[in-house]
Design a protein around this motif. Structure first.
Motif, PDB file in Angstrom:
ATOM      1  N   VAL A   8     -19.853 -26.316 -57.755  1.00 25.43           N
ATOM      2  CA  VAL A   8     -19.432 -27.506 -57.034  1.00 25.43           C
ATOM      3  C   VAL A   8     -20.629 -28.163 -56.361  1.00 25.43           C
ATOM      4  CG1 VAL A   8     -17.059 -26.713 -56.685  1.00 25.43           C
ATOM      5  CG2 VAL A   8     -18.789 -26.156 -54.983  1.00 25.43           C
ATOM      6  N   THR A   9     -20.471 -29.428 -55.988  1.00 26.59           N
ATOM      7  CA  THR A   9     -21.544 -30.205 -55.372  1.00 26.59           C
ATOM      8  C   THR A   9     -21.012 -30.888 -54.117  1.00 26.59           C
ATOM      9  OG1 THR A   9     -20.979 -32.189 -56.596  1.00 26.59           O
ATOM     10  CG2 THR A   9     -22.541 -30.679 -57.652  1.00 26.59           C
ATOM     11  N   GLU A  31     -30.826 -21.056 -55.927  1.00 29.04           N
ATOM     12  CA  GLU A  31     -31.318 -20.443 -57.163  1.00 29.04           C
ATOM     13  C   GLU A  31     -32.564 -19.586 -56.911  1.00 29.04           C
ATOM     14  OE1 GLU A  31     -31.010 -19.185 -60.831  1.00 29.04           O
ATOM     15  OE2 GLU A  31     -29.537 -20.513 -59.934  1.00 29.04           O
ATOM     16  N   TRP A  32     -33.386 -19.953 -55.936  1.00 29.68           N
ATOM     17  CA  TRP A  32     -34.622 -19.219 -55.668  1.00 29.68           C
ATOM     18  C   TRP A  32     -34.388 -17.891 -54.948  1.00 29.68           C
ATOM     19  CZ3 TRP A  32     -34.622 -18.619 -50.518  1.00 29.68           C
ATOM     20  CH2 TRP A  32     -34.019 -19.618 -49.733  1.00 29.68           C
ATOM     21  N   SER A  33     -33.179 -17.663 -54.468  1.00 34.24           N
ATOM     22  CA  SER A  33     -32.877 -16.451 -53.702  1.00 34.24           C
ATOM     23  C   SER A  33     -32.491 -15.299 -54.622  1.00 34.24           C
ATOM     24  CB  SER A  33     -31.728 -16.726 -52.727  1.00 34.24           C
ATOM     25  OG  SER A  33     -31.219 -15.507 -52.209  1.00 34.24           O
ATOM     26  N   GLY A  34     -33.257 -14.230 -54.582  1.00 36.31           N
ATOM     27  CA  GLY A  34     -32.945 -13.047 -55.369  1.00 36.31           C
ATOM     28  C   GLY A  34     -31.610 -12.438 -54.982  1.00 36.31           C
ATOM     29  N   VAL A  35     -31.286 -12.453 -53.717  1.00 30.74           N
ATOM     30  CA  VAL A  35     -30.004 -11.918 -53.242  1.00 30.74           C
ATOM     31  C   VAL A  35     -28.854 -12.734 -53.826  1.00 30.74           C
ATOM     32  CG1 VAL A  35     -28.577 -11.492 -51.204  1.00 30.74           C
ATOM     33  CG2 VAL A  35     -31.012 -10.982 -51.132  1.00 30.74           C
ATOM     34  N   CYS A  36     -29.007 -14.054 -53.852  1.00 30.72           N
ATOM     35  CA  CYS A  36     -27.969 -14.915 -54.432  1.00 30.72           C
ATOM     36  C   CYS A  36     -27.825 -14.673 -55.930  1.00 30.72           C
ATOM     37  CB  CYS A  36     -28.281 -16.385 -54.163  1.00 30.72           C
ATOM     38  SG  CYS A  36     -28.188 -16.848 -52.420  1.00 30.72           S
ATOM     39  N   ARG A  37     -28.946 -14.561 -56.616  1.00 27.66           N
ATOM     40  CA  ARG A  37     -28.892 -14.318 -58.067  1.00 27.66           C
ATOM     41  C   ARG A  37     -28.256 -12.965 -58.363  1.00 27.66           C
ATOM     42  NH1 ARG A  37     -34.158 -16.102 -57.903  1.00 27.66           N
ATOM     43  NH2 ARG A  37     -34.900 -14.105 -58.661  1.00 27.66           N
ATOM     44  N   ALA A  38     -28.504 -11.978 -57.513  1.00 29.55           N
ATOM     45  CA  ALA A  38     -27.906 -10.650 -57.703  1.00 29.55           C
ATOM     46  C   ALA A  38     -26.390 -10.692 -57.513  1.00 29.55           C
ATOM     47  CB  ALA A  38     -28.527  -9.651 -56.735  1.00 29.55           C
ATOM     48  N   LEU A  39     -25.922 -11.642 -56.741  1.00 31.97           N
ATOM     49  CA  LEU A  39     -24.488 -11.780 -56.488  1.00 31.97           C
ATOM     50  C   LEU A  39     -23.753 -12.444 -57.661  1.00 31.97           C
ATOM     51  CD1 LEU A  39     -22.292 -11.366 -54.311  1.00 31.97           C
ATOM     52  CD2 LEU A  39     -22.976 -13.563 -53.332  1.00 31.97           C
ATOM     53  N   ASP A  40     -24.462 -13.217 -58.475  1.00 33.09           N
ATOM     54  CA  ASP A  40     -23.837 -13.968 -59.563  1.00 33.09           C
ATOM     55  C   ASP A  40     -22.971 -13.124 -60.508  1.00 33.09           C
ATOM     56  OD1 ASP A  40     -24.722 -16.422 -58.629  1.00 33.09           O
ATOM     57  OD2 ASP A  40     -26.419 -16.535 -60.021  1.00 33.09           O
ATOM     58  N   PRO A  41     -23.448 -11.969 -61.008  1.00 28.51           N
ATOM     59  CA  PRO A  41     -22.590 -11.180 -61.906  1.00 28.51           C
ATOM     60  C   PRO A  41     -21.326 -10.663 -61.207  1.00 28.51           C
ATOM     61  CG  PRO A  41     -24.840 -10.292 -61.884  1.00 28.51           C
ATOM     62  CD  PRO A  41     -24.783 -11.398 -60.883  1.00 28.51           C
ATOM     63  N   LEU A  59     -21.945 -23.298 -54.494  1.00 29.48           N
ATOM     64  CA  LEU A  59     -22.650 -24.540 -54.185  1.00 29.48           C
ATOM     65  C   LEU A  59     -24.117 -24.226 -53.954  1.00 29.48           C
ATOM     66  CD1 LEU A  59     -21.649 -27.567 -52.307  1.00 29.48           C
ATOM     67  CD2 LEU A  59     -23.543 -26.341 -51.288  1.00 29.48           C
ATOM     68  N   ASP A  60     -24.992 -24.917 -54.677  1.00 24.43           N
ATOM     69  CA  ASP A  60     -26.432 -24.759 -54.521  1.00 24.43           C
ATOM     70  C   ASP A  60     -26.861 -25.620 -53.335  1.00 24.43           C
ATOM     71  OD1 ASP A  60     -29.284 -25.319 -54.763  1.00 24.43           O
ATOM     72  OD2 ASP A  60     -29.155 -24.345 -56.726  1.00 24.43           O
ATOM     73  N   ILE A  61     -27.362 -24.980 -52.286  1.00 26.68           N
ATOM     74  CA  ILE A  61     -27.692 -25.705 -51.058  1.00 26.68           C
ATOM     75  C   ILE A  61     -28.856 -26.678 -51.229  1.00 26.68           C
ATOM     76  CG2 ILE A  61     -26.760 -23.895 -49.569  1.00 26.68           C
ATOM     77  CD1 ILE A  61     -29.773 -23.155 -48.971  1.00 26.68           C
ATOM     78  N   ASP A  62     -29.694 -26.459 -52.229  1.00 29.20           N
ATOM     79  CA  ASP A  62     -30.817 -27.369 -52.472  1.00 29.20           C
ATOM     80  C   ASP A  62     -30.371 -28.629 -53.205  1.00 29.20           C
ATOM     81  OD1 ASP A  62     -32.759 -25.746 -51.244  1.00 29.20           O
ATOM     82  OD2 ASP A  62     -32.893 -24.521 -53.043  1.00 29.20           O
ATOM     83  N   LYS A  63     -29.453 -28.475 -54.146  1.00 28.72           N
ATOM     84  CA  LYS A  63     -28.958 -29.621 -54.906  1.00 28.72           C
ATOM     85  C   LYS A  63     -27.884 -30.390 -54.152  1.00 28.72           C
ATOM     86  CE  LYS A  63     -29.949 -27.478 -59.349  1.00 28.72           C
ATOM     87  NZ  LYS A  63     -29.380 -26.837 -60.538  1.00 28.72           N
ATOM     88  N   SER A  64     -27.223 -29.729 -53.208  1.00 30.92           N
ATOM     89  CA  SER A  64     -26.154 -30.346 -52.422  1.00 30.92           C
ATOM     90  C   SER A  64     -26.377 -30.031 -50.939  1.00 30.92           C
ATOM     91  CB  SER A  64     -24.792 -29.819 -52.887  1.00 30.92           C
ATOM     92  OG  SER A  64     -24.534 -30.212 -54.207  1.00 30.92           O
ATOM     93  N   PRO A  65     -27.317 -30.736 -50.302  1.00 31.94           N
ATOM     94  CA  PRO A  65     -27.686 -30.405 -48.928  1.00 31.94           C
ATOM     95  C   PRO A  65     -26.756 -30.946 -47.841  1.00 31.94           C
ATOM     96  CG  PRO A  65     -29.041 -32.201 -49.722  1.00 31.94           C
ATOM     97  CD  PRO A  65     -28.186 -31.763 -50.878  1.00 31.94           C
ATOM     98  N   GLN A  66     -25.800 -31.785 -48.176  1.00 32.37           N
ATOM     99  CA  GLN A  66     -24.937 -32.377 -47.149  1.00 32.37           C
ATOM    100  C   GLN A  66     -23.788 -31.467 -46.720  1.00 32.37           C
ATOM    101  OE1 GLN A  66     -23.744 -36.057 -48.928  1.00 32.37           O
ATOM    102  NE2 GLN A  66     -25.780 -36.961 -48.778  1.00 32.37           N
ATOM    103  N   ALA A  75     -27.491 -19.360 -43.300  1.00 32.85           N
ATOM    104  CA  ALA A  75     -28.136 -18.295 -44.084  1.00 32.85           C
ATOM    105  C   ALA A  75     -27.441 -18.237 -45.438  1.00 32.85           C
ATOM    106  CB  ALA A  75     -28.002 -16.957 -43.368  1.00 32.85           C
ATOM    107  N   ILE A  76     -28.182 -17.722 -46.414  1.00 38.02           N
ATOM    108  CA  ILE A  76     -27.582 -17.554 -47.732  1.00 38.02           C
ATOM    109  C   ILE A  76     -27.767 -16.120 -48.210  1.00 38.02           C
ATOM    110  CG2 ILE A  76     -27.715 -19.955 -48.477  1.00 38.02           C
ATOM    111  CD1 ILE A  76     -30.311 -19.088 -50.010  1.00 38.02           C
ATOM    112  N   PRO A  77     -26.876 -15.628 -49.015  1.00 38.98           N
ATOM    113  CA  PRO A  77     -25.624 -16.269 -49.375  1.00 38.98           C
ATOM    114  C   PRO A  77     -24.609 -16.213 -48.224  1.00 38.98           C
ATOM    115  CG  PRO A  77     -25.721 -14.090 -50.362  1.00 38.98           C
ATOM    116  CD  PRO A  77     -27.038 -14.323 -49.674  1.00 38.98           C
ATOM    117  N   THR A  78     -23.834 -17.265 -48.103  1.00 38.75           N
ATOM    118  CA  THR A  78     -22.686 -17.289 -47.193  1.00 38.75           C
ATOM    119  C   THR A  78     -21.444 -17.405 -48.052  1.00 38.75           C
ATOM    120  OG1 THR A  78     -23.866 -18.260 -45.310  1.00 38.75           O
ATOM    121  CG2 THR A  78     -21.484 -18.604 -45.399  1.00 38.75           C
TER     122      THR A  78
END
Length: 108
Positions: A8-9, A31-41, A59-66, A75-78
């Motif tokens: 989502v955006t 996407e740059w967060s290793g912890v976030c990427r580890a959560l994806d599976p 939601l990617d906080i960099d692509k959707s900052p609002q 903090a991420i991941p939330t």
């Protein structure tokens, strides 16, 4: 409700998450967060296992900052569980599948 994780955006967060007809696990990530990427599976497994009872959205906080500041994401991941337009559960930081299941189960 989807059997896959829905990206989502800023433009569709309100519709896809807040106004969704059932419970939604919303994950604020980067996407740059290793912890976030580890959560994806884990999110993919949860989306598949709970497909008829829960939507998993990220939601990617960099692509959707609002959107993140609207929900006090600092903090991420939330992970937020939204139900009937309200946040009913929260987890911040690294999470195991068990952690995610414990977070969502009371709200299904």
């Amino acid at each position: 409700m989807s059997s896959t994780v829905v990206d989502v955006t800023d433009s569709d967060f309100e519709t896809q998450v807040v106004k969704a007809p059932g419970p939604v696990l919303a994950v604020f990530r980067a996407e740059w967060s290793g912890v976030c990427r580890a959560l994806d599976p884990i999110l993919a497994e949860v989306a598949q296992e709970y497909a008829n009872r829960l939507t998993v959205a990220r939601l990617d906080i960099d692509k959707s900052p609002q959107t993140p500041p609207k929900y006090n994401v600092t903090a991420i991941p939330t992970l937020y569980v939204f139900k009937n337009g309200k946040i009913v559960a929260t987890r911040i930081g690294p999470s195991s599948k068990n952690d995610v299941v414990q977070l969502i189960t009371p709200h299904l």
